[in-house]
Design a protein around this motif. Structure first.
Motif, PDB file in Angstrom:
ATOM      1  N   LYS A   1       0.818  -1.211   0.000  1.00  0.00           N
ATOM      2  CA  LYS A   1       0.000   0.000   0.000  1.00  0.00           C
ATOM      3  C   LYS A   1       0.850   1.259   0.000  1.00  0.00           C
ATOM      4  O   LYS A   1       1.717   1.436  -0.845  1.00  0.00           O
ATOM      5  CB  LYS A   1      -0.989  -0.023   1.160  1.00  0.00           C
ATOM      6  CG  LYS A   1      -2.097  -1.033   0.983  1.00  0.00           C
ATOM      7  CD  LYS A   1      -3.179  -0.800   2.000  1.00  0.00           C
ATOM      8  CE  LYS A   1      -4.331  -1.765   1.753  1.00  0.00           C
ATOM      9  NZ  LYS A   1      -5.493  -1.410   2.534  1.00  0.00           N
ATOM     10  N   SER A   2       0.586   2.168   0.961  1.00  0.00           N
ATOM     11  CA  SER A   2       1.244   3.477   0.948  1.00  0.00           C
ATOM     12  C   SER A   2       2.751   3.363   1.128  1.00  0.00           C
ATOM     13  O   SER A   2       3.504   4.137   0.522  1.00  0.00           O
ATOM     14  CB  SER A   2       0.656   4.381   2.028  1.00  0.00           C
ATOM     15  OG  SER A   2       0.915   3.879   3.322  1.00  0.00           O
ATOM     16  N   SER A   3       3.206   2.417   1.914  1.00  0.00           N
ATOM     17  CA  SER A   3       4.650   2.262   2.103  1.00  0.00           C
ATOM     18  C   SER A   3       5.327   1.903   0.787  1.00  0.00           C
ATOM     19  O   SER A   3       6.374   2.457   0.447  1.00  0.00           O
ATOM     20  CB  SER A   3       4.941   1.187   3.149  1.00  0.00           C
ATOM     21  OG  SER A   3       4.445   1.580   4.410  1.00  0.00           O
TER      22      SER A   3
ATOM     23  N   TYR B   1       6.217   9.700   4.296  1.00  0.00           N
ATOM     24  CA  TYR B   1       6.560   8.460   4.998  1.00  0.00           C
ATOM     25  C   TYR B   1       6.575   8.665   6.516  1.00  0.00           C
ATOM     26  O   TYR B   1       6.442   7.708   7.267  1.00  0.00           O
ATOM     27  CB  TYR B   1       7.917   7.940   4.504  1.00  0.00           C
ATOM     28  CG  TYR B   1       8.092   6.454   4.670  1.00  0.00           C
ATOM     29  CD1 TYR B   1       7.522   5.570   3.770  1.00  0.00           C
ATOM     30  CD2 TYR B   1       8.815   5.930   5.736  1.00  0.00           C
ATOM     31  CE1 TYR B   1       7.669   4.197   3.914  1.00  0.00           C
ATOM     32  CE2 TYR B   1       8.966   4.557   5.888  1.00  0.00           C
ATOM     33  CZ  TYR B   1       8.388   3.705   4.973  1.00  0.00           C
ATOM     34  OH  TYR B   1       8.533   2.350   5.122  1.00  0.00           O
ATOM     35  N   ILE B   2       6.716   9.906   6.970  1.00  0.00           N
ATOM     36  CA  ILE B   2       6.739  10.183   8.412  1.00  0.00           C
ATOM     37  C   ILE B   2       5.342  10.089   9.036  1.00  0.00           C
ATOM     38  O   ILE B   2       5.219   9.968  10.250  1.00  0.00           O
ATOM     39  CB  ILE B   2       7.359  11.568   8.726  1.00  0.00           C
ATOM     40  CG1 ILE B   2       6.509  12.696   8.138  1.00  0.00           C
ATOM     41  CG2 ILE B   2       8.785  11.632   8.250  1.00  0.00           C
ATOM     42  CD1 ILE B   2       6.927  14.079   8.589  1.00  0.00           C
TER      43      ILE B   2
ATOM     44  N   SER C   1      -1.241   3.817   9.490  1.00  0.00           N
ATOM     45  CA  SER C   1      -2.707   3.704   9.469  1.00  0.00           C
ATOM     46  C   SER C   1      -3.346   4.882   8.752  1.00  0.00           C
ATOM     47  O   SER C   1      -4.297   4.705   7.982  1.00  0.00           O
ATOM     48  CB  SER C   1      -3.263   3.574  10.885  1.00  0.00           C
ATOM     49  OG  SER C   1      -2.894   4.699  11.665  1.00  0.00           O
ATOM     50  N   ILE C   2      -2.832   6.080   8.955  1.00  0.00           N
ATOM     51  CA  ILE C   2      -3.371   7.266   8.277  1.00  0.00           C
ATOM     52  C   ILE C   2      -3.006   7.229   6.798  1.00  0.00           C
ATOM     53  O   ILE C   2      -3.852   7.475   5.931  1.00  0.00           O
ATOM     54  CB  ILE C   2      -2.842   8.554   8.947  1.00  0.00           C
ATOM     55  CG1 ILE C   2      -3.368   8.636  10.387  1.00  0.00           C
ATOM     56  CG2 ILE C   2      -3.240   9.786   8.142  1.00  0.00           C
ATOM     57  CD1 ILE C   2      -2.733   9.730  11.219  1.00  0.00           C
ATOM     58  N   ARG C   3      -1.732   6.909   6.485  1.00  0.00           N
ATOM     59  CA  ARG C   3      -1.307   6.824   5.081  1.00  0.00           C
ATOM     60  C   ARG C   3      -2.136   5.805   4.315  1.00  0.00           C
ATOM     61  O   ARG C   3      -2.567   6.071   3.189  1.00  0.00           O
ATOM     62  CB  ARG C   3       0.168   6.425   4.981  1.00  0.00           C
ATOM     63  CG  ARG C   3       1.123   7.500   5.362  1.00  0.00           C
ATOM     64  CD  ARG C   3       2.550   7.193   4.915  1.00  0.00           C
ATOM     65  NE  ARG C   3       2.893   5.816   4.770  1.00  0.00           N
ATOM     66  CZ  ARG C   3       3.710   5.146   5.575  1.00  0.00           C
ATOM     67  NH1 ARG C   3       4.275   5.738   6.605  1.00  0.00           N
ATOM     68  NH2 ARG C   3       3.993   3.882   5.353  1.00  0.00           N
ATOM     69  N   ASN C   4      -2.366   4.636   4.907  1.00  0.00           N
ATOM     70  CA  ASN C   4      -3.127   3.602   4.208  1.00  0.00           C
ATOM     71  C   ASN C   4      -4.595   3.979   4.049  1.00  0.00           C
ATOM     72  O   ASN C   4      -5.222   3.601   3.066  1.00  0.00           O
ATOM     73  CB  ASN C   4      -2.978   2.253   4.912  1.00  0.00           C
ATOM     74  CG  ASN C   4      -1.646   1.607   4.604  1.00  0.00           C
ATOM     75  OD1 ASN C   4      -0.959   1.973   3.651  1.00  0.00           O
ATOM     76  ND2 ASN C   4      -1.272   0.652   5.413  1.00  0.00           N
ATOM     77  N   TRP C   5      -5.152   4.736   4.992  1.00  0.00           N
ATOM     78  CA  TRP C   5      -6.527   5.220   4.840  1.00  0.00           C
ATOM     79  C   TRP C   5      -6.612   6.140   3.616  1.00  0.00           C
ATOM     80  O   TRP C   5      -7.513   6.008   2.795  1.00  0.00           O
ATOM     81  CB  TRP C   5      -6.986   5.951   6.105  1.00  0.00           C
ATOM     82  CG  TRP C   5      -8.401   6.411   5.979  1.00  0.00           C
ATOM     83  CD1 TRP C   5      -9.522   5.705   6.268  1.00  0.00           C
ATOM     84  CD2 TRP C   5      -8.844   7.683   5.470  1.00  0.00           C
ATOM     85  NE1 TRP C   5     -10.637   6.456   5.974  1.00  0.00           N
ATOM     86  CE2 TRP C   5     -10.250   7.680   5.483  1.00  0.00           C
ATOM     87  CE3 TRP C   5      -8.189   8.821   5.006  1.00  0.00           C
ATOM     88  CZ2 TRP C   5     -11.011   8.763   5.064  1.00  0.00           C
ATOM     89  CZ3 TRP C   5      -8.948   9.903   4.583  1.00  0.00           C
ATOM     90  CH2 TRP C   5     -10.329   9.867   4.610  1.00  0.00           C
TER      91      TRP C   5
END
Length: 101
Positions: free
Chosen positions: A39-41, A61-62, A66-70
């Motif tokens: 996902k986002s990573s 990336y900082i 959970s927020i990035r993937n949302w």
């Protein structure tokens, strides 16, 4: 390089990391050195290697995963509504074909 999950190398990675392909509909980034990212990573690690200004996206990336993937899931869910969908798949050029395993 790219590899479909259905390919031999894709199947090897799926088995190694016990990935449930029924639940995974996202980008997977694998390297021998860093293992598996999803996902986002995975998207941000890819962006890190792009040219300026796209490589600046790596700063996100900082933000907690959970927020990035949302945000990633929200964009993925709405991408066709925002950007449209092609009627047919692109035919890859020989140069693009060389990037697939």
């Amino acid at each position: 390089m790219f590899a479909p999950l259905q390919s031999e190398i894709g199947q090897t990675i799926i088995k190694k990391y016990n990935i449930d392909t029924e639940k995974t509909d996202s980008i997977l980034l694998y390297s021998n050195e860093n293992g598996l990212s999803v996902k986002s990573s995975a998207a941000l690690k890819v962006a890190k290697h792009l040219r300026f200004p796209r490589n600046l996206m790596f700063v996100f990336y900082i933000i907690p995963v959970s927020i990035r993937n949302w945000v990633y899931d929200y964009i993925a869910k709405n991408r066709y509504k925002w950007y449209g969908k092609q009627e047919a798949c692109m035919i890859p050029t020989p140069e693009l074909k060389s990037k697939f395993l």
